[in-house]
Design a protein around this motif. Structure first.
Motif, short mmCIF file in Angstrom:
data_model
loop_
_atom_site.label_atom_id
_atom_site.label_comp_id
_atom_site.label_asym_id
_atom_site.label_seq_id
_atom_site.Cartn_x
_atom_site.Cartn_y
_atom_site.Cartn_z
N GLY A 131 93.67 18.52 114.41
CA GLY A 131 94.21 17.99 115.65
C GLY A 131 95.46 18.73 116.11
O GLY A 131 95.58 19.12 117.28
N SER A 132 96.39 18.93 115.18
CA SER A 132 97.64 19.61 115.53
C SER A 132 97.38 21.04 115.97
O SER A 132 98.03 21.56 116.89
CB SER A 132 98.59 19.60 114.33
N THR A 133 96.41 21.72 115.35
CA THR A 133 96.10 23.10 115.70
C THR A 133 95.52 23.18 117.11
O THR A 133 95.88 24.07 117.89
CB THR A 133 95.10 23.70 114.69
N ILE A 134 94.62 22.25 117.44
CA ILE A 134 94.04 22.24 118.79
C ILE A 134 95.13 22.02 119.84
O ILE A 134 95.15 22.69 120.88
CB ILE A 134 92.96 21.14 118.90
N VAL A 135 96.03 21.09 119.58
CA VAL A 135 97.13 20.83 120.53
C VAL A 135 98.03 22.06 120.66
O VAL A 135 98.46 22.42 121.76
CB VAL A 135 97.94 19.60 120.08
#
Length: 284
Positions: free
Chosen positions: A258-262
């Motif tokens: 999730g953090s990487t996509i954001v």
């Protein structure tokens, strides 16, 4: 480069990676379709509010020992979205105040329930996974993926079918109602598909990061394009590519999905801001 490709080919032989990639791309597509409307209607914060409600519903379903929390989380999120977007217009507490109050209440009650009915000794890890979706997407079952595909197809079909009506209520709801469009009905449809996307996206980026998945692609597209149709198409392309690259990077680097996509969405937003600034300068 060849080593990276070999590594990706090896990882994509595992079914859980295939499930994560398929679900991620589909959820990103659905999120981006609604993002433009939410930003223009100044309901950007509703994604965060509904995701916190979904977090509370996940906590309740865990306490009830439900085998699949989706069948509880989905109706609760839909009812809340309808109350906020439809009934909330005539309520004494409305707008950002209603979303903020509901958001913090659901977050606090959800965390309280998870503490009272803790299922494992690693409560902090469970809460972190639910909020940030750190590992949830890599544990999706085939049933979860089939449900995700069905819901994504339904959301996309509804958006395309009612595209012109959604366009009308996005820019001027009162004028749309005056021309014979049933604005309340289409607001209800919009609320339902927003809730479906929020419930689906929880397993991808977690409840706290869903807003970024909805808002960033729309804001990026608006830096360059001006028409509703162009912004919607660009937003969908950007969202799908960011989700795909984010998942690939997280697989290779071992970072939270999730953090990487954001993070990828933030980089793309900065690129589009620069492109929009340059284009504006050229016109001047």
């Amino acid at each position: 480069m060849e080593e990276i490709l070999d590594k990706l080919v090896m990882y994509f032989q595992f079914s859980f990676v295939q499930y994560a990639f398929a679900a991620g791309v589909l959820i990103a597509l659905c999120s981006s379709l609604l993002g433009v409307t939410l930003v223009l209607k100044r309901f950007s914060f509703i994604g965060s509010g509904l995701s916190n409600v979904a977090f509370g519903a996940v906590a309740v379903s865990a306490a009830m020992n439900l085998t699949s929390n989706m069948f509880f989380v989905l109706p609760v999120t839909i009812i809340t979205a309808v109350l906020l977007l439809c009934a909330g217009q005539n309520a004494k507490i409305k707008g950002d105040a209603a979303v903020a109050m509901l958001s913090v209440s659901a977050l606090a009650i959800g965390y309280l329930i998870m503490n009272l009915f803790a299922k494992s000794s690693n409560l902090s890890g469970d809460v972190c996974t639910t909020l940030f979706g750190s590992t949830s997407i890599l544990t999706l079952s085939l049933t979860d993926v089939i449900l995700c595909v069905a819901m994504s197809a339904l959301v996309t079909a509804v958006f395309l079918l009612f595209y012109h009506k959604i366009f009308a209520i996005t820019f001027d709801e009162e004028f749309a109602a005056a021309t014979g469009i049933k604005a309340k009905t289409y607001n209800l449809i919009l609320a339902i598909i927003i809730a479906v996307v929020i419930a689906l996206a929880m397993n991808l980026v977690g409840s706290l990061l869903i807003s970024a998945l909805i808002i960033f692609p729309a804001l990026s597209a608006m830096r360059v394009f001006k028409s509703f149709k162009a912004v919607t198409i660009c937003s969908a392309v950007v969202s799908v590519l960011c989700a795909a690259f984010g998942i690939l990077i997280s697989i290779l680097a071992g970072t939270p999905v999730g953090s990487t996509i954001v993070a990828v969405n933030i980089v793309v937003f900065l690129v589009f801001c620069t492109a929009g600034f340059i284009a504006k300068g050229v016109k001047v």
